[in-house]
Structures are given as C-alpha cells and as structure tokens.
Design an enzyme around this catalytic site. Sequence first.
Site, short mmCIF file in Angstrom:
data_model
loop_
_atom_site.label_atom_id
_atom_site.label_comp_id
_atom_site.label_asym_id
_atom_site.label_seq_id
_atom_site.Cartn_x
_atom_site.Cartn_y
_atom_site.Cartn_z
N ASP A 49 0.87 -1.18 0.00
CA ASP A 49 0.00 0.00 0.00
C ASP A 49 0.91 1.23 0.00
O ASP A 49 2.12 1.12 0.21
CB ASP A 49 -0.89 -0.01 1.26
CG ASP A 49 -1.79 1.23 1.34
OD1 ASP A 49 -2.34 1.63 0.29
OD2 ASP A 49 -1.93 1.80 2.43
N SER A 50 0.30 2.38 -0.16
CA SER A 50 1.07 3.63 -0.11
C SER A 50 1.50 3.95 1.32
O SER A 50 2.15 4.96 1.56
CB SER A 50 0.22 4.78 -0.63
OG SER A 50 -0.91 4.95 0.20
N CYS A 57 -4.57 -1.32 -1.84
CA CYS A 57 -4.73 0.13 -2.03
C CYS A 57 -5.72 0.33 -3.18
O CYS A 57 -5.48 -0.17 -4.30
CB CYS A 57 -3.36 0.71 -2.39
SG CYS A 57 -3.39 2.44 -2.88
N ASN A 58 -6.80 1.02 -2.91
CA ASN A 58 -7.81 1.26 -3.95
C ASN A 58 -7.24 2.08 -5.10
O ASN A 58 -7.51 1.82 -6.27
CB ASN A 58 -9.00 2.03 -3.37
CG ASN A 58 -9.79 1.22 -2.37
OD1 ASN A 58 -10.80 0.64 -2.70
ND2 ASN A 58 -9.31 1.16 -1.13
N THR A 59 -6.44 3.09 -4.75
CA THR A 59 -5.87 3.98 -5.78
C THR A 59 -4.96 3.18 -6.71
O THR A 59 -5.01 3.35 -7.94
CB THR A 59 -5.06 5.10 -5.11
OG1 THR A 59 -5.84 5.66 -4.05
CG2 THR A 59 -4.70 6.18 -6.08
N GLU A 87 -0.98 8.82 8.22
CA GLU A 87 0.43 8.41 8.13
C GLU A 87 1.26 9.07 9.25
O GLU A 87 2.22 8.50 9.73
CB GLU A 87 1.01 8.80 6.78
CG GLU A 87 0.57 7.91 5.63
CD GLU A 87 1.09 6.48 5.75
OE1 GLU A 87 2.28 6.30 6.03
OE2 GLU A 87 0.27 5.55 5.58
N CYS A 108 -10.92 3.75 0.48
CA CYS A 108 -9.47 3.90 0.63
C CYS A 108 -9.09 3.04 1.83
O CYS A 108 -9.74 3.11 2.88
CB CYS A 108 -9.10 5.36 0.89
SG CYS A 108 -7.39 5.61 1.39
N HIS A 148 -6.86 3.23 3.92
CA HIS A 148 -6.48 3.95 5.14
C HIS A 148 -7.69 4.28 6.03
O HIS A 148 -7.55 4.45 7.23
CB HIS A 148 -5.80 5.29 4.79
CG HIS A 148 -4.35 5.19 4.44
ND1 HIS A 148 -3.91 4.68 3.23
CD2 HIS A 148 -3.23 5.53 5.12
CE1 HIS A 148 -2.59 4.74 3.19
NE2 HIS A 148 -2.15 5.25 4.33
N1 DGL Z 1 -4.60 3.54 0.86
C1 DGL Z 1 -4.75 3.94 -0.46
C2 DGL Z 1 -6.09 3.66 -1.06
O1 DGL Z 1 -6.67 2.66 -0.69
C3 DGL Z 1 -4.12 5.16 -0.98
C4 DGL Z 1 -4.15 6.39 -0.19
C5 DGL Z 1 -3.20 7.37 -0.78
O2 DGL Z 1 -2.00 7.09 -0.77
O3 DGL Z 1 -3.65 8.41 -1.28
O4 DGL Z 1 -6.56 4.35 -1.92
#
Ligand code: DGL
Length: 263
Positions: free
Chosen positions: A11-12, A74-76, A152, A184, A186
């Site tokens: 993930d990010s 991570c969705n993105t 974060e 997301c 997070h």
């Molecule tokens: N956790 C990530 C998601 O599910 C990305 C959040 C991010 O880095 O902007 O989209």
Amino acid sequence: MNAKQAIGIFDSGIGGLSIWKEIISLLPNEHTIYLADSKNAPYGQKSKEKIIEFCIKNTELLLAKGCKVIVVACNTATTNAIDYLRKNYDIPFIGIEPAIKPAALQTQTNAIGILATKGTLSSALFNETSDKFASNITVIEQVGEGLVPLIEANKINTPEMELLLKKYLYPMLKQHIDYLVLGCSHYPFLIPQIRKIIGDNVSIIDSGEAVARQTKHILSAHRLLNTTSTKAQHRLYCNAHLKTLQQVVAPLKLDLTVQLLDF
Ligand code: DGL
C-alpha cells in the site's frame, strides 16, 4: 511457486494493514511480507503513470523477496495499475476496489456516499463499476483530501482530522445517505471518529474482509494455500514513518518484524 512462500501485500502506507489484518486472521498459516510505501504517500493525488511506476517498484521488491501472490491493498493503486500489473507479471494479483455494489444493492434511501482518493474516483475502473451498479441511485462522491497524510503521521485523534471529516460527511448526511463506502484502505482507521459524526443510522462498508476471502480463493485455485502448521511469520517494511507502523502493529502480539528499508 510453492505454497510455503509468503503472500506479498503493498500500500502507499499503513492503510493496507486494515486488509493485512483480515488476511492473517482468515489465513493463519500464511507468511506475509508487507510494504508500506509511506515515502511516496499519498498516491491519491498522483498521476496514473506515477502510480504505475510505484506499483512496479513495489511488485519487483515483493517478487525479489519470493512472494507467491501479491495483494494490492490500495484502492488507488488497484483502480489505476492492476491491469498493467496483471499484463506484465506472471503471478496472481488480488486488488481492492470501493464496495459500491453492495451499498447500491442495499440502500433504502437510494443515496450512498463514497469517500475515496482523487485517483480512485477519477479512474476508469471505478467509473465503470459505478455506472454498472449505481446508475439509478444518488452517489455522493467525496475526495478525502488530507486524510491520508494525517493517518500516516499518526494524527488520527486530532481536531484537524475531526474538522476534515465533518466537512466531507455533513453534505452526505444532508442528502440522506444510508450507506457510506470507505474507498481507501487507510480510512478504516477512522471508523470510530466517522461513527461519532454520522451516528448509528448509516452503515459503513469497507472491502477488507472481501479481499481476504478473495485471496483465499485465489490461493486455493492455484493450489498455493499453505496447509502446514508451522507458525506464520510476518515481515513488515516501510520507507518512512517507522514509528507509526510500529505503533499500529504493537498491540497485535504476533511473530513479526518491522523494519525501515530504502525502496
Ligand atoms: N490507501 C490507499 C487507497 O486505498 C491510498 C491512499 C493514498 O495514498 O492516497 O486508496
């Protein structure tokens, strides 16, 4: 590829730990390697090309560490890069997308809210899913700008966070949503604060459990389920915010290592 190899997850940042937790609880025999690319968070405001570049880097590292499948937690990253990854690597990928379908099917008020990153909400994959399952209801899409950097930085229970959440959620409540989709990975960390703002009449949906079930299904289909009863080991790496990662996993009392790594 063999069943004793680890499941790779990235993930990010720490968001994908919400999925990692579901995976290790459903699949207790599996070893895992988790990458938190916190140095490059948030992915949500970056271009598709940049997101693909990060995903390649993370994938290469997980492959070098001997992973048998990769969960893009991570969705993105999923909505922008999973097609590329599947085309270019000979390993199964499991992704996560906003759970718009169950929310659209279950809503009684015909209005649902989606909180996600700009990268997810503008992706072709998300918009195809939304058109397919939610074209006859009101979908209030909201970019959660600023939420990921606060998570974060371990600033979850702060007035800043509360202010942002109220700004994003009040307009949804005004339109009488009865489902809120957390798009997301997070955002599950924010559920207690979100609950305080939206009350008990709005259901919150995230996709963590579904991703864990899909991971089990893919492992089983590829005969890669680890059926040995040896104690699972979990290795977690981040390239920034080591303290935040340590604090999130400390209460779990698992056999795990947390390490700062330059990737
Ligand atoms: N956790 C990530 C998601 O599910 C990305 C959040 C991010 O880095 O902007 O989209």
